[in-house]
Design a protein around this motif. Structure first.
Motif, mmCIF file in Angstrom:
data_model
loop_
_atom_site.group_PDB
_atom_site.id
_atom_site.type_symbol
_atom_site.label_atom_id
_atom_site.label_comp_id
_atom_site.label_asym_id
_atom_site.label_seq_id
_atom_site.Cartn_x
_atom_site.Cartn_y
_atom_site.Cartn_z
ATOM 1 N N MET A 1 -20.083 32.784 30.215
ATOM 2 C CA MET A 1 -19.435 33.276 31.411
ATOM 3 C C MET A 1 -19.041 34.722 31.181
ATOM 4 S SD MET A 1 -16.318 31.456 33.185
ATOM 5 C CE MET A 1 -15.162 32.209 34.190
ATOM 6 N N ASN A 2 -19.390 35.590 32.088
ATOM 7 C CA ASN A 2 -19.132 37.011 31.968
ATOM 8 C C ASN A 2 -17.894 37.381 32.778
ATOM 9 O OD1 ASN A 2 -19.196 39.732 31.720
ATOM 10 N ND2 ASN A 2 -21.323 39.966 32.349
ATOM 11 N N VAL A 3 -16.775 37.610 32.082
ATOM 12 C CA VAL A 3 -15.530 37.988 32.734
ATOM 13 C C VAL A 3 -15.191 39.406 32.313
ATOM 14 C CG1 VAL A 3 -13.084 37.444 32.998
ATOM 15 C CG2 VAL A 3 -14.745 35.606 32.714
ATOM 16 N N PHE A 4 -15.150 40.316 33.250
ATOM 17 C CA PHE A 4 -14.822 41.718 32.993
ATOM 18 C C PHE A 4 -15.735 42.327 31.933
ATOM 19 C CE2 PHE A 4 -10.684 39.786 34.196
ATOM 20 C CZ PHE A 4 -10.605 40.366 35.464
ATOM 21 N N GLY A 5 -16.987 41.932 31.904
ATOM 22 C CA GLY A 5 -17.943 42.495 30.971
ATOM 23 C C GLY A 5 -17.907 41.869 29.586
ATOM 24 N N LEU A 6 -17.081 40.862 29.373
ATOM 25 C CA LEU A 6 -17.002 40.198 28.065
ATOM 26 C C LEU A 6 -17.904 38.974 28.061
ATOM 27 C CD1 LEU A 6 -13.137 40.285 27.528
ATOM 28 C CD2 LEU A 6 -14.826 41.809 26.531
ATOM 29 N N GLN A 7 -18.592 38.757 26.980
ATOM 30 C CA GLN A 7 -19.474 37.600 26.883
ATOM 31 C C GLN A 7 -18.710 36.323 26.552
ATOM 32 O OE1 GLN A 7 -22.548 37.589 27.850
ATOM 33 N NE2 GLN A 7 -22.388 39.751 28.323
ATOM 34 N N GLU A 8 -17.658 36.436 25.764
ATOM 35 C CA GLU A 8 -16.847 35.263 25.433
ATOM 36 C C GLU A 8 -15.388 35.672 25.377
ATOM 37 O OE1 GLU A 8 -16.751 34.849 20.710
ATOM 38 O OE2 GLU A 8 -18.709 34.448 21.596
ATOM 39 N N ARG A 9 -14.531 34.680 25.395
ATOM 40 C CA ARG A 9 -13.096 34.965 25.348
ATOM 41 C C ARG A 9 -12.690 35.527 23.996
ATOM 42 N NH1 ARG A 9 -10.105 29.676 27.029
ATOM 43 N NH2 ARG A 9 -12.097 28.671 26.976
ATOM 44 N N PRO A 10 -11.688 36.427 23.985
ATOM 45 C CA PRO A 10 -11.174 36.913 22.700
ATOM 46 C C PRO A 10 -10.523 35.773 21.923
ATOM 47 C CG PRO A 10 -10.394 38.286 24.514
ATOM 48 C CD PRO A 10 -11.075 37.111 25.118
ATOM 49 N N LYS A 11 -10.382 35.972 20.604
ATOM 50 C CA LYS A 11 -9.812 34.929 19.739
ATOM 51 C C LYS A 11 -8.410 34.525 20.158
ATOM 52 C CE LYS A 11 -11.326 34.604 15.083
ATOM 53 N NZ LYS A 11 -11.167 35.037 13.709
ATOM 54 N N TRP A 12 -7.600 35.494 20.593
ATOM 55 C CA TRP A 12 -6.212 35.179 20.908
ATOM 56 C C TRP A 12 -6.090 34.345 22.178
ATOM 57 C CZ3 TRP A 12 -4.387 36.983 25.525
ATOM 58 C CH2 TRP A 12 -5.068 38.053 26.103
ATOM 59 N N MET A 13 -7.155 34.247 22.971
ATOM 60 C CA MET A 13 -7.110 33.437 24.189
ATOM 61 C C MET A 13 -7.576 32.003 23.963
ATOM 62 S SD MET A 13 -8.385 35.992 27.189
ATOM 63 C CE MET A 13 -8.150 34.778 28.465
ATOM 64 N N LYS A 14 -8.143 31.722 22.806
ATOM 65 C CA LYS A 14 -8.652 30.374 22.534
ATOM 66 C C LYS A 14 -7.503 29.474 22.102
ATOM 67 C CE LYS A 14 -13.241 31.870 21.437
ATOM 68 N NZ LYS A 14 -14.289 32.028 20.465
ATOM 69 N N ILE A 15 -7.374 28.356 22.785
ATOM 70 C CA ILE A 15 -6.322 27.391 22.488
ATOM 71 C C ILE A 15 -6.993 26.043 22.247
ATOM 72 C CG2 ILE A 15 -4.298 26.222 23.406
ATOM 73 C CD1 ILE A 15 -3.817 28.755 25.101
ATOM 74 N N SER A 16 -6.714 25.487 21.081
ATOM 75 C CA SER A 16 -7.393 24.239 20.720
ATOM 76 C C SER A 16 -6.488 23.013 20.755
ATOM 77 C CB SER A 16 -8.020 24.382 19.332
ATOM 78 O OG SER A 16 -7.018 24.684 18.389
ATOM 79 N N SER A 17 -5.163 23.222 20.869
ATOM 80 C CA SER A 17 -4.277 22.061 20.903
ATOM 81 C C SER A 17 -3.037 22.381 21.739
ATOM 82 C CB SER A 17 -3.846 21.670 19.488
ATOM 83 O OG SER A 17 -3.010 22.661 18.948
ATOM 84 N N GLU B 1 -0.511 24.544 19.812
ATOM 85 C CA GLU B 1 -0.859 25.960 19.801
ATOM 86 C C GLU B 1 -0.470 26.619 21.125
ATOM 87 O OE1 GLU B 1 -4.726 28.760 18.841
ATOM 88 O OE2 GLU B 1 -4.885 26.599 18.666
ATOM 89 N N LEU B 2 -0.660 25.910 22.230
ATOM 90 C CA LEU B 2 -0.261 26.432 23.535
ATOM 91 C C LEU B 2 1.250 26.620 23.605
ATOM 92 C CD1 LEU B 2 -0.894 27.188 26.477
ATOM 93 C CD2 LEU B 2 -0.680 24.758 27.034
ATOM 94 N N LYS B 3 2.001 25.632 23.113
ATOM 95 C CA LYS B 3 3.463 25.746 23.114
ATOM 96 C C LYS B 3 3.920 26.918 22.254
ATOM 97 C CE LYS B 3 4.336 21.449 21.963
ATOM 98 N NZ LYS B 3 5.035 20.204 21.624
ATOM 99 N N THR B 4 3.260 27.133 21.134
ATOM 100 C CA THR B 4 3.607 28.249 20.260
ATOM 101 C C THR B 4 3.371 29.578 20.958
ATOM 102 O OG1 THR B 4 3.040 26.951 18.312
ATOM 103 C CG2 THR B 4 3.122 29.328 18.038
ATOM 104 N N LYS B 5 2.242 29.708 21.630
ATOM 105 C CA LYS B 5 1.935 30.960 22.312
ATOM 106 C C LYS B 5 2.877 31.206 23.485
ATOM 107 C CE LYS B 5 -2.749 31.439 20.777
ATOM 108 N NZ LYS B 5 -4.081 31.896 21.065
#
Length: 76
Positions: A1-17, A20-24
């Motif tokens: 998915m191409n969002v604002f010219g980026l091919q994939e989400r940055p590392k800091w936007m990836k949430i796996s649990s 981790e979401l509560k921490t952020k």
């Protein structure tokens, strides 16, 4: 998915649990509180040594909270 010219989400936007979401979200809340504190501190006049000490302790505790949050969020 191409969002604002980026091919994939940055590392800091990836949430796996949920933890981790509560921490952020907690990081965001602490940062908002710290920004508001520093905005209000611009209006404070420091007249005595005790006021300066109180202000210094406030900054020290803020720094310590950021350090602790960063230390708790280290990847395994």
């Amino acid at each position: 998915m191409n969002v604002f010219g980026l091919q994939e989400r940055p590392k800091w936007m990836k949430i796996s649990s949920l933890d981790e979401l509560k921490t952020k979200v907690g990081h965001v809340i602490v940062m908002i509180l710290l920004v508001k504190m520093f905005e209000r501190s611009k209006m404070v006049t420091i007249a005595t040594g005790m006021e300066l000490l109180s202000y210094s302790v406030c900054i020290l505790l803020s720094s310590a909270s950021l350090y602790i949050l960063h230390y708790l969020h280290k990847p395994e």
